[in-house]
Design a protein around this motif. Sequence first.
Motif, mmCIF file in Angstrom:
data_model
loop_
_atom_site.group_PDB
_atom_site.id
_atom_site.type_symbol
_atom_site.label_atom_id
_atom_site.label_comp_id
_atom_site.label_asym_id
_atom_site.label_seq_id
_atom_site.Cartn_x
_atom_site.Cartn_y
_atom_site.Cartn_z
ATOM 1 N N PRO A 213 0.895 -1.250 0.005
ATOM 2 C CA PRO A 213 -0.079 0.004 0.090
ATOM 3 C C PRO A 213 0.708 1.266 0.227
ATOM 4 O O PRO A 213 0.452 2.274 -0.575
ATOM 5 C CB PRO A 213 -0.971 -0.136 1.332
ATOM 6 N N LEU A 214 2.082 1.117 0.481
ATOM 7 C CA LEU A 214 3.019 2.386 0.669
ATOM 8 C C LEU A 214 4.176 2.092 -0.077
ATOM 9 O O LEU A 214 4.647 0.780 0.051
ATOM 10 C CB LEU A 214 3.126 2.915 1.957
ATOM 11 N N LEU A 215 4.868 2.904 -0.643
ATOM 12 C CA LEU A 215 6.093 2.856 -1.269
ATOM 13 C C LEU A 215 7.072 2.503 -0.321
ATOM 14 O O LEU A 215 7.304 2.977 0.683
ATOM 15 C CB LEU A 215 6.613 4.070 -2.036
ATOM 16 N N HIS A 216 7.858 1.155 -0.475
ATOM 17 C CA HIS A 216 8.972 0.772 0.275
ATOM 18 C C HIS A 216 10.166 0.487 -0.745
ATOM 19 O O HIS A 216 10.129 0.269 -1.820
ATOM 20 C CB HIS A 216 8.733 -0.434 1.009
ATOM 21 N N ARG A 217 11.419 1.025 -0.295
ATOM 22 C CA ARG A 217 12.778 0.924 -1.178
ATOM 23 C C ARG A 217 13.940 0.786 -0.379
ATOM 24 O O ARG A 217 14.042 1.830 0.445
ATOM 25 C CB ARG A 217 12.844 2.151 -2.174
ATOM 26 N N ARG A 218 14.211 -0.480 -0.158
ATOM 27 C CA ARG A 218 15.324 -0.568 0.965
ATOM 28 C C ARG A 218 16.318 -1.484 0.572
ATOM 29 O O ARG A 218 16.082 -2.717 -0.219
ATOM 30 C CB ARG A 218 14.867 -1.248 2.254
ATOM 31 N N THR A 219 17.811 -1.177 0.800
ATOM 32 C CA THR A 219 18.861 -1.997 0.311
ATOM 33 C C THR A 219 19.439 -2.205 1.986
ATOM 34 O O THR A 219 20.047 -1.289 2.715
ATOM 35 C CB THR A 219 19.698 -1.274 -0.316
ATOM 36 N N THR A 220 19.631 -3.594 2.384
ATOM 37 C CA THR A 220 20.317 -4.028 3.378
ATOM 38 C C THR A 220 21.581 -4.634 3.013
ATOM 39 O O THR A 220 21.389 -5.900 2.304
ATOM 40 C CB THR A 220 19.488 -4.618 4.461
ATOM 41 N N LEU A 221 22.765 -4.324 3.482
ATOM 42 C CA LEU A 221 23.992 -5.185 3.213
ATOM 43 C C LEU A 221 24.370 -5.572 4.595
ATOM 44 O O LEU A 221 24.805 -4.813 5.542
ATOM 45 C CB LEU A 221 25.043 -4.451 2.461
ATOM 46 N N ARG A 222 24.928 -6.785 4.797
ATOM 47 C CA ARG A 222 25.248 -7.172 6.269
ATOM 48 C C ARG A 222 26.699 -8.123 6.154
ATOM 49 O O ARG A 222 26.938 -8.914 5.021
ATOM 50 C CB ARG A 222 24.210 -8.330 6.656
ATOM 51 N N GLY A 223 27.431 -7.371 6.785
ATOM 52 C CA GLY A 223 28.997 -7.777 6.881
ATOM 53 C C GLY A 223 29.520 -8.049 8.190
ATOM 54 O O GLY A 223 28.909 -7.713 8.891
ATOM 55 N N THR A 224 30.915 -8.546 8.122
ATOM 56 C CA THR A 224 31.438 -8.992 9.391
ATOM 57 C C THR A 224 31.758 -7.675 9.986
ATOM 58 O O THR A 224 32.180 -7.785 11.251
ATOM 59 C CB THR A 224 32.458 -9.801 9.165
ATOM 60 N N GLU A 225 32.148 -6.548 9.285
ATOM 61 C CA GLU A 225 32.751 -5.451 9.807
ATOM 62 C C GLU A 225 31.693 -4.325 10.100
ATOM 63 O O GLU A 225 31.866 -3.423 10.899
ATOM 64 C CB GLU A 225 33.826 -4.763 8.762
ATOM 65 N N ARG A 226 30.660 -4.249 9.261
ATOM 66 C CA ARG A 226 29.830 -3.302 9.224
ATOM 67 C C ARG A 226 28.442 -3.746 8.628
ATOM 68 O O ARG A 226 28.416 -4.723 7.783
ATOM 69 C CB ARG A 226 30.368 -1.870 8.594
ATOM 70 N N MET A 227 27.216 -2.829 8.741
ATOM 71 C CA MET A 227 26.002 -3.113 8.007
ATOM 72 C C MET A 227 25.566 -1.877 7.548
ATOM 73 O O MET A 227 25.642 -0.579 8.179
ATOM 74 C CB MET A 227 25.033 -3.749 9.146
ATOM 75 N N HIS A 228 25.117 -2.135 6.534
ATOM 76 C CA HIS A 228 24.304 -0.648 5.556
ATOM 77 C C HIS A 228 22.781 -1.055 5.733
ATOM 78 O O HIS A 228 22.477 -2.419 5.067
ATOM 79 C CB HIS A 228 24.784 -0.610 4.258
ATOM 80 N N ASP A 229 21.931 -0.032 6.057
ATOM 81 C CA ASP A 229 20.757 -0.074 5.972
ATOM 82 C C ASP A 229 20.007 1.148 5.544
ATOM 83 O O ASP A 229 20.097 1.963 6.201
ATOM 84 C CB ASP A 229 20.044 -0.428 7.522
ATOM 85 N N PHE A 230 19.776 1.063 4.018
ATOM 86 C CA PHE A 230 19.457 2.345 3.389
ATOM 87 C C PHE A 230 18.120 2.142 3.201
ATOM 88 O O PHE A 230 17.637 1.278 2.205
ATOM 89 C CB PHE A 230 20.467 2.558 2.029
#
Length: 311
Positions: A213-230
């Motif tokens: 029903p609502l726009l979603h647009r997400r990128t999640t990268l999981r690493g051993t040193e860091r995580m990106h949650d955009f």
Amino acid sequence: MRVLVIGSGSIGRRHHDNLQALGAQSRLLSWREAGLVGAARAMDDAEAVVIATATDIRLPLIEAATGRGLPMYVEKPLAFRPSEVEAIAALAAPVAGRSLLGYMMRYHPAVRALAGSDLSDVFQFALTIGHDVTQWRVNWRFSESYAARAEGGGVLLDLCHELDLAACLFPSLAVTGVESLGHPAFPGVDFASRISLSAEGLAGDVSMDYLTPLLHRRTTLRGTERMHDFDFAAQAYWMTEATGPRLLDLPLERNAMFLDAMRDFLALASGGETSGNPLMPRLDLCLGSARLVADAWSKRAFNGILTKEIP
């Protein structure tokens, strides 16, 4: 520069307006009115071509443009059949270094930030995008659009920017499977698709839908040193390391991406200096991404039918 824009839908009109804003002499041509003969004839007076038609009719236009030595800006996706990607790659080779594929998300500041990060520790990823297709535009019906066609339509092709992003971040990815949901009123059209992808030491998926029903647009990268949650919809970009989370300031004005891409195209077409964006979607450098999209489309396996009413 004289630029012919073929395709007078919303994206063609945007390109036409942006070309004029950038000082080009743009002519907007309706594919439905001109057809292939009229479009090819109009190319005789152009120095460059923007192809913004439905995906299933691009090959003859690309052939006509390359036969005249014209650089092209081709809307995404390049093609939906692997064999057609290869045919276009062969045809367009003489002008591919001066042409662009319409992946304007490569100019998004958050995408550029991700691509410029050290992602060597990433072992899992998930990219998602979706929105109720019946809410996209006022006075617009899905059933009357290119997206409703079995040949060249569907959500996987329509929202393939996320597949291109995955290919940018991890160039060695391969498709291992695609699960799709269909609709009885639109045979062969996927309304939700999940593409499983893998490379050595890395696994993830890209999901898109016409349903939420609502726009979603997400990128999640999981690493051993860091995580990106955009979160692209909320414009909230988090990077988490051992010291804790950090919010990145990456503001965006949406049309700026289209303008930046078109500015680079005009520079390529005229032999000028481009922006220097390392992700610039030059056609000859985008063939890996185009192949990934076409391979995913060809591997769709429909495992369910939706009942949502789609006008």
